[in-house]
Design an enzyme around this catalytic site. Structure first.
Site, mmCIF file in Angstrom:
data_model
loop_
_atom_site.group_PDB
_atom_site.id
_atom_site.type_symbol
_atom_site.label_atom_id
_atom_site.label_comp_id
_atom_site.label_asym_id
_atom_site.label_seq_id
_atom_site.Cartn_x
_atom_site.Cartn_y
_atom_site.Cartn_z
ATOM 1 N N GLY A 101 0.091 -0.535 -5.520
ATOM 2 C CA GLY A 101 1.053 -1.184 -6.417
ATOM 3 C C GLY A 101 1.431 -0.334 -7.622
ATOM 4 N N LEU A 102 0.968 0.929 -7.652
ATOM 5 C CA LEU A 102 1.319 1.795 -8.793
ATOM 6 C C LEU A 102 2.457 2.762 -8.448
ATOM 7 C CD1 LEU A 102 -2.206 2.558 -10.325
ATOM 8 C CD2 LEU A 102 -0.570 0.784 -10.947
ATOM 9 N N GLY A 103 3.186 2.428 -7.403
ATOM 10 C CA GLY A 103 4.407 3.185 -7.109
ATOM 11 C C GLY A 103 4.179 4.555 -6.499
ATOM 12 N N SER A 104 3.076 4.728 -5.763
ATOM 13 C CA SER A 104 2.822 6.070 -5.212
ATOM 14 C C SER A 104 3.862 6.438 -4.150
ATOM 15 C CB SER A 104 1.393 6.201 -4.662
ATOM 16 O OG SER A 104 1.260 5.444 -3.497
ATOM 17 N N SER A 105 4.313 5.469 -3.350
ATOM 18 C CA SER A 105 5.300 5.834 -2.319
ATOM 19 C C SER A 105 6.631 6.216 -2.965
ATOM 20 C CB SER A 105 5.458 4.739 -1.271
ATOM 21 O OG SER A 105 5.662 3.511 -1.883
ATOM 22 N N ALA A 106 7.010 5.517 -4.040
ATOM 23 C CA ALA A 106 8.255 5.884 -4.733
ATOM 24 C C ALA A 106 8.111 7.265 -5.361
ATOM 25 C CB ALA A 106 8.592 4.860 -5.803
ATOM 26 N N PRO A 117 -3.576 6.314 -6.738
ATOM 27 C CA PRO A 117 -4.112 5.714 -5.519
ATOM 28 C C PRO A 117 -2.959 5.181 -4.668
ATOM 29 C CG PRO A 117 -4.539 4.293 -7.431
ATOM 30 C CD PRO A 117 -3.937 5.558 -7.953
ATOM 31 N N ASP A 167 11.324 0.936 -8.491
ATOM 32 C CA ASP A 167 10.261 1.951 -8.434
ATOM 33 C C ASP A 167 10.847 3.369 -8.439
ATOM 34 O OD1 ASP A 167 8.885 -0.390 -8.036
ATOM 35 O OD2 ASP A 167 7.670 0.341 -6.373
HETATM 36 C C1 MEV Z 1 7.157 -3.141 -5.417
HETATM 37 O O1 MEV Z 1 6.621 -2.269 -6.392
HETATM 38 C C2 MEV Z 1 8.078 -4.113 -6.062
HETATM 39 C C3 MEV Z 1 8.764 -5.110 -5.115
HETATM 40 O O2 MEV Z 1 9.594 -5.946 -5.937
HETATM 41 C C4 MEV Z 1 9.607 -4.423 -4.068
HETATM 42 C C5 MEV Z 1 10.833 -3.726 -4.636
HETATM 43 O O3 MEV Z 1 11.262 -3.993 -5.753
HETATM 44 O O4 MEV Z 1 11.409 -2.914 -3.874
HETATM 45 C C6 MEV Z 1 7.735 -6.002 -4.433
#
Ligand code: MEV
Length: 290
Positions: free
Chosen positions: A75-80, A71, A123
């Site tokens: 917060g599960l790192g999809s953009s990375a 999704p 990430d």
């Molecule tokens: C995002 O997954 C984690 C943050 O610490 C940003 C980052 O480390 O670049 C919020």
């Protein structure tokens, strides 16, 4: 044509503080993003700022097709994962000859550029190499994952924007430096204690709860995330905390085998989506072209 995939991640400890040189621990998870890149003279600017930045940085032109099990904005790192898979596919399709390490560094540059200059390499590194990783500044260490590390993720289904949340912490640092620095320092301390307690789920749970409270205090919490972590703890999880940028997105809960199903039901009762998954140890990989 070249197709690559890269895994998502759970931020176990230290998010936000890691942007300021404090330690962080993250783990790659099974769901992946798959990206196909094809050499093309007709270049249409991609909708994703991350993909657009990958093409800009490598100075090539091509078409992109993305398929994701992750999704987005959760917060599960999809953009990375999108960034890493795109860069590997570009590297392959255009025979640029970058090593895995160099692609990870490029991916970090892309994240930094799209997050207003503030990002950690967590990430993108985890998505490139897989596994469980400790990061502090330039130091990156692969960790041996603890035995029976049973986690349940709860997706609040509230979208967030990582750049915005990272900016919120930067604002607090500017306006209340003593308070903000104190919290960042404390998050770093909790992460180091977690490093020494990875095999001790009871203590790790206590540290997760403390880390969550500190993230709340620094302004990246959300009522839905508080609701979820409290529900997971009440259902018997050792501990629960938000994962990643916060302000929405996901929490993760550490469970014993006996409490796992109760925690899953508790997350469902909050009208959130439980995700059960485990560690990915491969990182980015080439896929068959479709
Ligand atoms: C995002 O997954 C984690 C943050 O610490 C940003 C980052 O480390 O670049 C919020």
């Amino acid at each position: 044509m070249a197709t690559w995939s890269a895994p998502g991640k759970v931020f176990l400890f230290g998010e936000h503080a890691v942007v300021y040189g404090k330690p962080g621990i993250a783990m790659a998870i099974k769901p992946r993003v798959q990206v196909t890149v094809r050499h093309s003279r007709y270049f249409q600017k991609p909708n994703s700022p991350y993909i657009a930045e990958c093409f800009k940085l490598t100075d090539v032109k091509g078409s992109v097709y993305v398929k994701s099990q992750l999704p987005s904005a959760s917060g599960l790192g999809s953009s990375a994962a999108v960034t890493v898979a795109t860069l590997f596919a570009i590297n392959d399709e255009f025979e640029l000859g970058y090593s895995r390490e160099e692609v990870a560094n490029l991916a970090f540059d892309v994240e930094k550029l799209t997050q207003g200059g503030r990002a950690s390499a967590t990430d993108t590194y985890v998505s490139t190499f897989g596994g469980m990783v400790f990061i502090r500044g330039n130091e990156k260490r692969r960790l041996i994952p603890p035995q029976n590390f049973s986690i349940v993720i709860g997706n609040s289904l509230i979208a967030h924007n990582t750049g915005e949340m990272v900016g919120r912490v930067a604002d607090l640092l500017q306006h209340s430096p003593i308070v903000a620095n104190g919290i960042i320092e404390a998050i770093g301390g909790v992460t180091m204690e977690a490093m020494h307690n990875l095999e001790n789920p009871k203590e790790l749970g206590v540290l997760m709860n403390r880390n969550h409270a500190l993230l709340d205090a620094i302004g990246v919490g959300h009522p839905a995330l508080s609701h979820l972590v409290l529900a997971a703890r009440a259902a018997g999880a050792y501990g629960a905390k938000l994962s990643g940028a916060g302000g929405g997105g996901c929490i993760w809960a550490l469970c014993s085998k006996g409490t796992r199903n109760r925690v899953i039901s508790a997350i469902e009762d909050c009208e959130a989506r439980p995700i059960t998954t485990s560690i990915d140890t491969e990182g980015a990989r080439r896929e068959k072209d479709e």
